[in-house]
Design a protein around this motif. Structure first.
Motif, PDB file in Angstrom:
ATOM      1  N   PHE A  87     -10.336   1.118  -1.771  1.00 50.16           N
ATOM      2  CA  PHE A  87     -10.413  -0.321  -2.196  1.00 50.16           C
ATOM      3  C   PHE A  87     -10.454  -0.509  -3.547  1.00 50.16           C
ATOM      4  O   PHE A  87     -10.937   0.064  -4.321  1.00 50.16           O
ATOM      5  N   THR A  88      -9.741  -1.672  -3.832  1.00 50.44           N
ATOM      6  CA  THR A  88      -9.592  -2.136  -5.186  1.00 50.44           C
ATOM      7  C   THR A  88      -9.676  -3.668  -5.342  1.00 50.44           C
ATOM      8  O   THR A  88      -9.255  -4.429  -4.745  1.00 50.44           O
ATOM      9  N   ILE A  89     -10.836  -3.759  -6.241  1.00 55.31           N
ATOM     10  CA  ILE A  89     -11.076  -5.238  -6.550  1.00 55.31           C
ATOM     11  C   ILE A  89     -10.237  -5.710  -7.792  1.00 55.31           C
ATOM     12  O   ILE A  89     -10.300  -5.156  -8.818  1.00 55.31           O
ATOM     13  N   SER A  90      -9.937  -7.032  -7.871  1.00 50.13           N
ATOM     14  CA  SER A  90      -9.211  -7.609  -8.994  1.00 50.13           C
ATOM     15  C   SER A  90      -9.516  -9.104  -9.090  1.00 50.13           C
ATOM     16  O   SER A  90      -9.851  -9.563  -7.995  1.00 50.13           O
ATOM     17  N   LEU A  98     -10.251 -14.264  -6.333  1.00 47.17           N
ATOM     18  CA  LEU A  98     -10.867 -12.799  -6.525  1.00 47.17           C
ATOM     19  C   LEU A  98     -10.148 -12.009  -5.244  1.00 47.17           C
ATOM     20  O   LEU A  98      -9.943 -12.702  -4.084  1.00 47.17           O
ATOM     21  N   TYR A  99      -9.694 -10.810  -5.443  1.00 46.04           N
ATOM     22  CA  TYR A  99      -9.019  -9.929  -4.396  1.00 46.04           C
ATOM     23  C   TYR A  99      -9.930  -8.833  -3.936  1.00 46.04           C
ATOM     24  O   TYR A  99     -10.473  -8.367  -5.112  1.00 46.04           O
ATOM     25  N   LEU A 100      -9.327  -8.399  -2.893  1.00 44.35           N
ATOM     26  CA  LEU A 100     -10.146  -6.901  -2.440  1.00 44.35           C
ATOM     27  C   LEU A 100      -8.954  -6.317  -1.544  1.00 44.35           C
ATOM     28  O   LEU A 100      -8.595  -6.837  -0.319  1.00 44.35           O
ATOM     29  N   GLN A 101      -8.271  -5.222  -2.360  1.00 45.79           N
ATOM     30  CA  GLN A 101      -7.218  -4.773  -1.468  1.00 45.79           C
ATOM     31  C   GLN A 101      -8.017  -3.488  -0.787  1.00 45.79           C
ATOM     32  O   GLN A 101      -8.631  -2.564  -1.388  1.00 45.79           O
ATOM     33  N   MET A 102      -7.624  -3.365   0.470  1.00 48.13           N
ATOM     34  CA  MET A 102      -8.423  -2.451   1.130  1.00 48.13           C
ATOM     35  C   MET A 102      -7.419  -1.440   1.894  1.00 48.13           C
ATOM     36  O   MET A 102      -6.579  -2.168   2.622  1.00 48.13           O
TER      37      MET A 102
END
Length: 123
Positions: free
Chosen positions: A67-70, A78-82
């Motif tokens: 996962f990557t938060i940005s 706000l984003y969360l790439q899963m």
């Protein structure tokens, strides 16, 4: 009044990807610490990923490397790439904001919460 609205949840097969978004209004987005949390049925809410105003990040061990938060301060988003999702990632995902000066994964450090978006990982 601070309002947080999540989107991007859904159903996906194991190994798949999703990108969650959280749009904030009524808050000084750039000045807050932001986080993604999740809660599965019968379990406590847990911190997944957090990012502070200096873009320092923290991740739970269970999602690190997947996962990557940005954050995009210009869009108050706000984003969360899963990626590489697993059935164990199935939960309601919430975004939250707080005034902490460190990306704590402790839900008690956050004051404002969205309504959540459901993520289901199943074959």
């Amino acid at each position: 009044e601070v309002q947080l609205v999540e989107s991007g949840g859904g159903s996906v097969q194991p190994g798949g990807s999703l990108r969650l978004s959280c749009v904030a209004s009524g808050a000084l987005f750039s000045g807050f610490c932001w986080g993604w949390f999740r809660q599965a049925p019968g379990k406590e809410r847990e911190g997944v990923a957090c990012i502070d105003r200096y873009t320092t990040t923290a991740y739970s061990d269970s999602v690190k490397g997947r996962f990557t938060i940005s954050r995009d301060n210009a869009k108050n988003t706000l984003y969360l790439q899963m990626n590489s999702l697993k059935p164990a990632d199935t939960a309601m995902y919430y975004c939250a904001a707080g005034a902490a000066n460190w990306p704590y994964l402790d839900p008690n450090k956050y004051d404002y919460w969205g309504q959540g978006t459901q993520v289901t990982v199943s074959s």
